[in-house]
Design an enzyme around this catalytic site. Structure first.
Site, PDB file in Angstrom:
ATOM      1  N   SER A 256    -115.071   1.200 -14.831  1.00 47.03           N
ATOM      2  CA  SER A 256    -115.132   2.634 -15.120  1.00 47.03           C
ATOM      3  C   SER A 256    -115.665   2.898 -16.530  1.00 47.03           C
ATOM      4  CB  SER A 256    -113.750   3.266 -14.982  1.00 47.03           C
ATOM      5  OG  SER A 256    -113.229   3.056 -13.701  1.00 47.03           O
TER       6      SER A 256
HETATM    7  N1  SAH Z   1    -109.780  -0.350 -13.094  1.00 46.53           N
HETATM    8  C1  SAH Z   1    -111.071  -0.949 -12.838  1.00 46.53           C
HETATM    9  C2  SAH Z   1    -111.974  -0.006 -12.086  1.00 46.53           C
HETATM   10  C3  SAH Z   1    -112.732  -0.719 -11.025  1.00 46.53           C
HETATM   11  S1  SAH Z   1    -113.536   0.270  -9.824  1.00 46.53           S
HETATM   12  C4  SAH Z   1    -111.698  -1.464 -14.116  1.00 46.53           C
HETATM   13  O1  SAH Z   1    -111.184  -1.186 -15.212  1.00 46.53           O
HETATM   14  O2  SAH Z   1    -112.686  -2.201 -14.049  1.00 46.53           O
HETATM   15  C5  SAH Z   1    -112.342   0.404  -8.531  1.00 46.53           C
HETATM   16  C6  SAH Z   1    -111.832  -0.849  -7.890  1.00 46.53           C
HETATM   17  O3  SAH Z   1    -110.969  -0.467  -6.814  1.00 46.53           O
HETATM   18  C7  SAH Z   1    -112.886  -1.761  -7.268  1.00 46.53           C
HETATM   19  O4  SAH Z   1    -112.764  -3.044  -7.824  1.00 46.53           O
HETATM   20  C8  SAH Z   1    -112.546  -1.770  -5.770  1.00 46.53           C
HETATM   21  O5  SAH Z   1    -112.793  -3.019  -5.136  1.00 46.53           O
HETATM   22  C9  SAH Z   1    -111.060  -1.447  -5.799  1.00 46.53           C
HETATM   23  N2  SAH Z   1    -110.514  -0.903  -4.551  1.00 46.53           N
HETATM   24  C10 SAH Z   1    -111.083  -0.051  -3.664  1.00 46.53           C
HETATM   25  N3  SAH Z   1    -110.248   0.207  -2.630  1.00 46.53           N
HETATM   26  C11 SAH Z   1    -109.105  -0.509  -2.863  1.00 46.53           C
HETATM   27  C12 SAH Z   1    -107.868  -0.677  -2.159  1.00 46.53           C
HETATM   28  N4  SAH Z   1    -107.615  -0.081  -0.992  1.00 46.53           N
HETATM   29  N5  SAH Z   1    -106.930  -1.489  -2.696  1.00 46.53           N
HETATM   30  C13 SAH Z   1    -107.145  -2.137  -3.878  1.00 46.53           C
HETATM   31  N6  SAH Z   1    -108.289  -2.014  -4.591  1.00 46.53           N
HETATM   32  C14 SAH Z   1    -109.267  -1.212  -4.094  1.00 46.53           C
END
Ligand code: SAH
Length: 214
Positions: free
Chosen positions: A64
């Site tokens: 993000s």
């Molecule tokens: N907090 C992260 C943001 C990553 S983007 C950072 O600081 O980098 C969002 C993430 O949510 C992705 O890695 C995606 O694979 C994950 N995601 C999507 N659906 C999900 C679910 N049902 N359970 C767990 N993770 C999920």
């Protein structure tokens, strides 16, 4: 990976930008200084790690924007020692920010590749959050209730299972909406188990998807 004067200077600049955009919690700003964001990105992006943009982190996912991470963290009104569930570990950057703030973090990632990669990086910082490979929609029944829940991917609607795993008086920060952008919402669970919802503007997130991916 190195953290040199140049990286530190770029972080100070980023922190000033975050401050100008309304992040005023000094503990959060300090955490952004302590956790070098470039450690979470591929070498090719090193130079740009401190600009306010999102990046690919593998498996089609993005880390993000720094402002989004800071904004969501601020909305949680965190107190040291609180138990927080994060959905979407991704790169692990947000997880480390929470750990740096003294939070007891439980984090779930549905993509095996990112679950493994983030585990390695987080370990290097000496943090020990509880990391799970699984579907965040289910939350963590065994470890509930949580003081706070942070969703870092976009959902179609507020998942009741996750509201159920929140303490009374607890807060969930969650981007809601289909398509290009999501509305940032802060949900507070009331004594009667009803929820109060506040809106905080529009952001862009990758979608929250069901089931795990190998
Ligand atoms: N907090 C992260 C943001 C990553 S983007 C950072 O600081 O980098 C969002 C993430 O949510 C992705 O890695 C995606 O694979 C994950 N995601 C999507 N659906 C999900 C679910 N049902 N359970 C767990 N993770 C999920």
């Amino acid at each position: 990976m190195q953290d040199n004067f140049r990286h530190q200077g770029l972080r100070r600049k980023l922190i000033n930008e975050l401050r100008k955009k309304g992040i005023n919690d000094e503990k959060i700003l300090d955490a952004f200084y302590q956790i070098p964001r470039h450690f979470f990105l591929d070498l090719a992006f090193l130079e740009k790690a401190y600009t306010n943009i999102a990046f690919q982190i593998g498996a089609g996912q993005t880390i993000s924007h720094p402002y989004t991470v800071a904004f969501q963290t601020q909305l949680l009104n965190l107190e040291k020692g609180e138990k927080v569930l994060e959905i979407g570990t991704g790169s692990g950057f947000q997880t480390c920010i929470l750990c740096q703030l003294g939070i007891r973090v439980f984090t779930i990632e549905r993509q095996k590749e990112l679950f493994i990669k983030s585990k390695e990086i987080i370990k290097k910082f000496g943090f020990h959050p509880r990391q799970f490979y699984g579907d965040g929609y289910k939350g963590l029944e065994t470890y509930q209730p949580f003081d706070k829940i942070l969703i870092t991917c976009g959902v179609r609607e507020i998942p009741q299972t996750l509201v159920n795993q929140l303490k009374v008086g607890g807060i969930m920060v969650i981007p809601v909406g289909e398509g290009e952008s999501q509305l940032m919402k802060r949900i507070t669970k009331k004594i009667d188990n009803n929820i109060e919802i506040e809106d905080f503007g529009s952001f862009r997130f990758v979608p929250m998807l069901e089931k795990t991916v190998r």
